[in-house]
Design an enzyme around this catalytic site. Structure first.
Site, PDB file in Angstrom:
ATOM      1  N   HIS A   9       0.839  -1.208   0.000  1.00 15.03           N
ATOM      2  CA  HIS A   9       0.000   0.000   0.000  1.00 15.03           C
ATOM      3  C   HIS A   9       0.874   1.257   0.000  1.00 15.03           C
ATOM      4  CE1 HIS A   9      -3.118  -2.597   2.286  1.00 15.03           C
ATOM      5  NE2 HIS A   9      -3.609  -2.397   1.076  1.00 15.03           N
ATOM      6  N   LYS A  38     -16.186  -7.094   6.297  1.00 12.76           N
ATOM      7  CA  LYS A  38     -15.366  -8.095   6.987  1.00 12.76           C
ATOM      8  C   LYS A  38     -15.173  -7.666   8.439  1.00 12.76           C
ATOM      9  CE  LYS A  38     -12.651  -7.094   2.960  1.00 12.76           C
ATOM     10  NZ  LYS A  38     -11.366  -6.631   2.473  1.00 12.76           N
ATOM     11  N   ARG A  68      -2.349  -6.384  -8.325  1.00  9.97           N
ATOM     12  CA  ARG A  68      -1.177  -7.226  -8.138  1.00  9.97           C
ATOM     13  C   ARG A  68      -1.160  -8.332  -9.181  1.00  9.97           C
ATOM     14  NH1 ARG A  68      -2.871  -7.965  -2.066  1.00  9.97           N
ATOM     15  NH2 ARG A  68      -4.745  -8.167  -3.322  1.00  9.97           N
ATOM     16  N   SER A  93      -2.941  -7.615   3.153  1.00  9.22           N
ATOM     17  CA  SER A  93      -3.192  -7.420   4.593  1.00  9.22           C
ATOM     18  C   SER A  93      -3.631  -8.737   5.223  1.00  9.22           C
ATOM     19  CB  SER A  93      -4.285  -6.372   4.803  1.00  9.22           C
ATOM     20  OG  SER A  93      -3.902  -5.143   4.263  1.00  9.22           O
TER      21      SER A  93
HETATM   22  O1  PNS Z   1      -9.101  -2.711   0.468  1.00  7.22           O
HETATM   23  P1  PNS Z   1     -10.388  -3.209  -0.151  1.00  7.22           P
HETATM   24  O2  PNS Z   1     -11.188  -3.940   0.911  1.00  7.22           O
HETATM   25  O3  PNS Z   1     -10.154  -4.019  -1.374  1.00  7.22           O
HETATM   26  O4  PNS Z   1     -11.230  -1.885  -0.583  1.00  7.22           O
HETATM   27  C1  PNS Z   1     -12.507  -2.008  -1.152  1.00  7.22           C
HETATM   28  C2  PNS Z   1     -13.198  -0.626  -1.274  1.00  7.22           C
HETATM   29  C3  PNS Z   1     -13.198   0.103   0.039  1.00  7.22           C
HETATM   30  C4  PNS Z   1     -12.452   0.200  -2.298  1.00  7.22           C
HETATM   31  C5  PNS Z   1     -14.652  -0.883  -1.787  1.00  7.22           C
HETATM   32  O5  PNS Z   1     -15.233  -1.859  -1.001  1.00  7.22           O
HETATM   33  C6  PNS Z   1     -15.536   0.361  -1.793  1.00  7.22           C
HETATM   34  O6  PNS Z   1     -15.292   1.288  -2.517  1.00  7.22           O
HETATM   35  N1  PNS Z   1     -16.591   0.360  -0.953  1.00  7.22           N
HETATM   36  C7  PNS Z   1     -17.500   1.464  -0.822  1.00  7.22           C
HETATM   37  C8  PNS Z   1     -18.880   1.090  -1.336  1.00  7.22           C
HETATM   38  C9  PNS Z   1     -19.019   1.362  -2.818  1.00  7.22           C
HETATM   39  O7  PNS Z   1     -18.807   2.451  -3.300  1.00  7.22           O
HETATM   40  N2  PNS Z   1     -19.436   0.321  -3.589  1.00  7.22           N
HETATM   41  C10 PNS Z   1     -19.668   0.432  -5.001  1.00  7.22           C
HETATM   42  C11 PNS Z   1     -18.431   0.137  -5.818  1.00  7.22           C
HETATM   43  S1  PNS Z   1     -18.023  -1.565  -5.767  1.00  7.22           S
END
Ligand code: PNS
Length: 167
Positions: A19, A43, A92, A130
């Site tokens: 990150h 989660k 990745r 993570s």
């Molecule tokens: O580190 P992660 O868990 O892969 O991040 C995921 C994240 C936070 C980018 C994603 O879950 C997110 O944007 N959530 C907010 C809800 C949202 O906007 N959902 C619609 C797009 S999928």
């Protein structure tokens, strides 16, 4: 030209050196980068949002155009509120691609003017996540060099009784 803000969203539970590599790369490309921690995570997190924000703030302290924030709800709404032009995501391996494509296209459907920019972390962190860091650490393995020292320290505090695997 107007300054370009990018949002680097995620769970960051906890931040890894992968990150951090993305943050450094993004900060060189955009005028302002906001690391945005999702608060209504599905989660079960290991670290509270406040702990994750503290760790992120500490490791990005030396990068002047990076700030750390939290968000809930839709990422596109948060990005709009911050007047961001783009979302930054790290890819990745192939396994990331399908989920990332889905997310990027959903976000584009919701907010056509907002771009998703994909970048690759440095090769040495291509396998890093993570989830794996937490698992390896809990089971006694070393995560030295994979996470910033502040994260190692916090992991030590979370699991004071963990058995260390030698060798
Ligand atoms: O580190 P992660 O868990 O892969 O991040 C995921 C994240 C936070 C980018 C994603 O879950 C997110 O944007 N959530 C907010 C809800 C949202 O906007 N959902 C619609 C797009 S999928």
């Amino acid at each position: 030209m107007a300054e370009v803000t990018v949002i680097y969203p995620g769970s960051f539970d906890p931040i890894t050196n992968g990150h951090l590599d993305m943050i450094e790369r993004g900060s060189r490309l955009f005028d302002h980068l906001i690391v945005a921690v999702l608060t209504n995570i599905e989660k079960q997190p290991l670290f509270a949002v406040s702990e994750r924000v503290e760790m992120l703030a500490e490791v990005t302290r030396g990068i002047p155009n990076v700030s750390v924030d939290t968000f809930s709800g839709l990422l596109v709404d948060y990005s709009h509120a911050k007047r961001a032009r783009a979302i930054l995501r790290g890819v990745r391996a192939f396994s990331d691609y399908e989920y990332e494509l889905q997310m990027a296209l959903m976000n584009r459907k919701l907010a056509p003017a907002l771009e998703t920019v994909f970048m690759m972390p440095v090769e040495s962190f291509l396998y890093l996540s993570s989830r794996m860091v937490k698992q390896v650490y809990q089971l006694g393995g070393s995560v030295a060099g994979l996470v910033p020292p502040v994260v190692e320290q916090r992991l030590r505090e979370k699991f004071p009784d963990r058995a260390v695997v030698e060798g």
